[in-house]
Design a protein around this motif. Structure first.
Motif, PDB file in Angstrom:
ATOM      1  N   SER A  46       0.863  -1.180   0.000  1.00  0.00           N
ATOM      2  CA  SER A  46       0.000   0.000   0.000  1.00  0.00           C
ATOM      3  C   SER A  46       0.901   1.232   0.000  1.00  0.00           C
ATOM      4  CB  SER A  46      -0.894   0.009   1.241  1.00  0.00           C
ATOM      5  OG  SER A  46      -0.112   0.207   2.407  1.00  0.00           O
ATOM      6  N   LEU A  47       0.335   2.357  -0.392  1.00  0.00           N
ATOM      7  CA  LEU A  47       1.083   3.607  -0.344  1.00  0.00           C
ATOM      8  C   LEU A  47       1.498   3.913   1.094  1.00  0.00           C
ATOM      9  CD1 LEU A  47       2.199   6.110  -1.772  1.00  0.00           C
ATOM     10  CD2 LEU A  47      -0.056   7.164  -1.506  1.00  0.00           C
ATOM     11  N   ALA A  48       0.609   3.627   2.037  1.00  0.00           N
ATOM     12  CA  ALA A  48       0.920   3.865   3.452  1.00  0.00           C
ATOM     13  C   ALA A  48       2.122   3.034   3.899  1.00  0.00           C
ATOM     14  CB  ALA A  48      -0.295   3.551   4.314  1.00  0.00           C
ATOM     15  N   GLN A  49       2.208   1.782   3.459  1.00  0.00           N
ATOM     16  CA  GLN A  49       3.344   0.929   3.834  1.00  0.00           C
ATOM     17  C   GLN A  49       4.636   1.440   3.225  1.00  0.00           C
ATOM     18  OE1 GLN A  49       3.488  -1.748   6.055  1.00  0.00           O
ATOM     19  NE2 GLN A  49       5.660  -1.330   5.773  1.00  0.00           N
ATOM     20  N   LEU A  50       4.573   1.879   1.967  1.00  0.00           N
ATOM     21  CA  LEU A  50       5.767   2.424   1.326  1.00  0.00           C
ATOM     22  C   LEU A  50       6.248   3.674   2.063  1.00  0.00           C
ATOM     23  CD1 LEU A  50       7.821   2.402  -1.005  1.00  0.00           C
ATOM     24  CD2 LEU A  50       6.206   3.823  -2.281  1.00  0.00           C
ATOM     25  N   ILE A  51       5.320   4.551   2.416  1.00  0.00           N
ATOM     26  CA  ILE A  51       5.684   5.761   3.163  1.00  0.00           C
ATOM     27  C   ILE A  51       6.293   5.383   4.506  1.00  0.00           C
ATOM     28  CG2 ILE A  51       4.749   7.808   4.341  1.00  0.00           C
ATOM     29  CD1 ILE A  51       2.762   8.016   1.943  1.00  0.00           C
ATOM     30  N   HIS A  52       5.721   4.388   5.171  1.00  0.00           N
ATOM     31  CA  HIS A  52       6.267   3.908   6.442  1.00  0.00           C
ATOM     32  C   HIS A  52       7.697   3.407   6.258  1.00  0.00           C
ATOM     33  CE1 HIS A  52       7.083   0.829   9.515  1.00  0.00           C
ATOM     34  NE2 HIS A  52       6.437   1.664  10.323  1.00  0.00           N
ATOM     35  N   ASP A  53       7.942   2.654   5.190  1.00  0.00           N
ATOM     36  CA  ASP A  53       9.285   2.125   4.927  1.00  0.00           C
ATOM     37  C   ASP A  53      10.292   3.247   4.696  1.00  0.00           C
ATOM     38  OD1 ASP A  53       8.080  -0.354   5.109  1.00  0.00           O
ATOM     39  OD2 ASP A  53       8.184  -0.778   2.951  1.00  0.00           O
ATOM     40  N   VAL A  54       9.912   4.239   3.917  1.00  0.00           N
ATOM     41  CA  VAL A  54      10.802   5.378   3.661  1.00  0.00           C
ATOM     42  C   VAL A  54      11.037   6.147   4.965  1.00  0.00           C
ATOM     43  CG1 VAL A  54      11.049   7.582   2.433  1.00  0.00           C
ATOM     44  CG2 VAL A  54      10.163   5.561   1.227  1.00  0.00           C
ATOM     45  N   ASP A  55       9.993   6.321   5.748  1.00  0.00           N
ATOM     46  CA  ASP A  55      10.113   7.036   7.018  1.00  0.00           C
ATOM     47  C   ASP A  55      11.114   6.346   7.947  1.00  0.00           C
ATOM     48  OD1 ASP A  55       9.241   9.037   9.025  1.00  0.00           O
ATOM     49  OD2 ASP A  55       8.401   7.282  10.038  1.00  0.00           O
ATOM     50  N   ALA A  56      11.094   5.032   7.961  1.00  0.00           N
ATOM     51  CA  ALA A  56      11.976   4.273   8.851  1.00  0.00           C
ATOM     52  C   ALA A  56      13.455   4.456   8.505  1.00  0.00           C
ATOM     53  CB  ALA A  56      11.599   2.796   8.805  1.00  0.00           C
ATOM     54  N   LEU A  57      13.741   4.827   7.258  1.00  0.00           N
ATOM     55  CA  LEU A  57      15.136   4.940   6.809  1.00  0.00           C
ATOM     56  C   LEU A  57      15.584   6.372   6.530  1.00  0.00           C
ATOM     57  CD1 LEU A  57      15.032   1.960   4.288  1.00  0.00           C
ATOM     58  CD2 LEU A  57      15.997   1.958   6.601  1.00  0.00           C
ATOM     59  N   ARG A  58      14.762   7.360   6.836  1.00  0.00           N
ATOM     60  CA  ARG A  58      15.037   8.726   6.382  1.00  0.00           C
ATOM     61  C   ARG A  58      16.068   9.478   7.193  1.00  0.00           C
ATOM     62  NH1 ARG A  58      11.613  12.935   8.974  1.00  0.00           N
ATOM     63  NH2 ARG A  58      10.244  11.865  10.454  1.00  0.00           N
ATOM     64  N   GLY A  59      16.414   9.015   8.357  1.00  0.00           N
ATOM     65  CA  GLY A  59      17.393   9.726   9.186  1.00  0.00           C
ATOM     66  C   GLY A  59      16.867  11.087   9.596  1.00  0.00           C
ATOM     67  N   MET A  60      17.692  12.132   9.427  1.00  0.00           N
ATOM     68  CA  MET A  60      17.328  13.481   9.861  1.00  0.00           C
ATOM     69  C   MET A  60      16.586  14.275   8.780  1.00  0.00           C
ATOM     70  SD  MET A  60      18.296  13.524  12.934  1.00  0.00           S
ATOM     71  CE  MET A  60      18.132  15.249  13.336  1.00  0.00           C
ATOM     72  N   ARG A  61      16.442  13.711   7.597  1.00  0.00           N
ATOM     73  CA  ARG A  61      15.767  14.395   6.483  1.00  0.00           C
ATOM     74  C   ARG A  61      14.268  14.448   6.762  1.00  0.00           C
ATOM     75  NH1 ARG A  61      17.758  11.755   1.386  1.00  0.00           N
ATOM     76  NH2 ARG A  61      19.384  13.283   1.626  1.00  0.00           N
ATOM     77  N   ASN A  62      13.591  15.544   6.382  1.00  0.00           N
ATOM     78  CA  ASN A  62      12.142  15.574   6.593  1.00  0.00           C
ATOM     79  C   ASN A  62      11.481  14.586   5.640  1.00  0.00           C
ATOM     80  OD1 ASN A  62      10.963  16.899   4.186  1.00  0.00           O
ATOM     81  ND2 ASN A  62      12.011  18.735   4.904  1.00  0.00           N
ATOM     82  N   LEU A  63      10.277  14.151   5.983  1.00  0.00           N
ATOM     83  CA  LEU A  63       9.636  13.059   5.256  1.00  0.00           C
ATOM     84  C   LEU A  63       9.366  13.404   3.797  1.00  0.00           C
ATOM     85  CD1 LEU A  63       8.517  10.225   5.212  1.00  0.00           C
ATOM     86  CD2 LEU A  63       6.390  11.104   6.228  1.00  0.00           C
ATOM     87  N   ALA A  64       8.892  14.602   3.512  1.00  0.00           N
ATOM     88  CA  ALA A  64       8.628  14.982   2.122  1.00  0.00           C
ATOM     89  C   ALA A  64       9.916  14.918   1.302  1.00  0.00           C
ATOM     90  CB  ALA A  64       8.009  16.375   2.043  1.00  0.00           C
TER      91      ALA A  64
END
Length: 80
Positions: A46-64
């Protein structure tokens, strides 16, 4: 010569999502939303799962920003 940018194409589309158990909103250009949806579908997520995956690896970068970089990296690896 640089091609003029259509101001309408710069419009951000804001969506509300739940990330790590809390509600947040993300504003991205339409093209990025399309790219994320296509990648999620390709991965069977799902799009929500993909966003969650990116969020988990983003470090200090903002989510957008992390989502935009994700799209760029995916596009570069897909077309190389």
């Amino acid at each position: 010569m640089v091609k003029p940018v259509d101001p309408a194409s710069l419009k951000l589309i804001k969506r509300s999502v739940r990330v790590s158990g809390h509600a947040t909103s993300i504003a991205l250009e339409e093209e990025f939303w399309h790219a994320l949806e296509a990648h999620a579908q390709k991965e069977g997520k799902s799009l929500a799962q993909l966003i969650h995956d990116v969020d988990a690896l983003r470090g200090m970068r903002n989510l957008a920003s992390a989502l935009r970089v994700f799209c760029l990296r995916h596009a570069l690896t897909t077309h190389s």
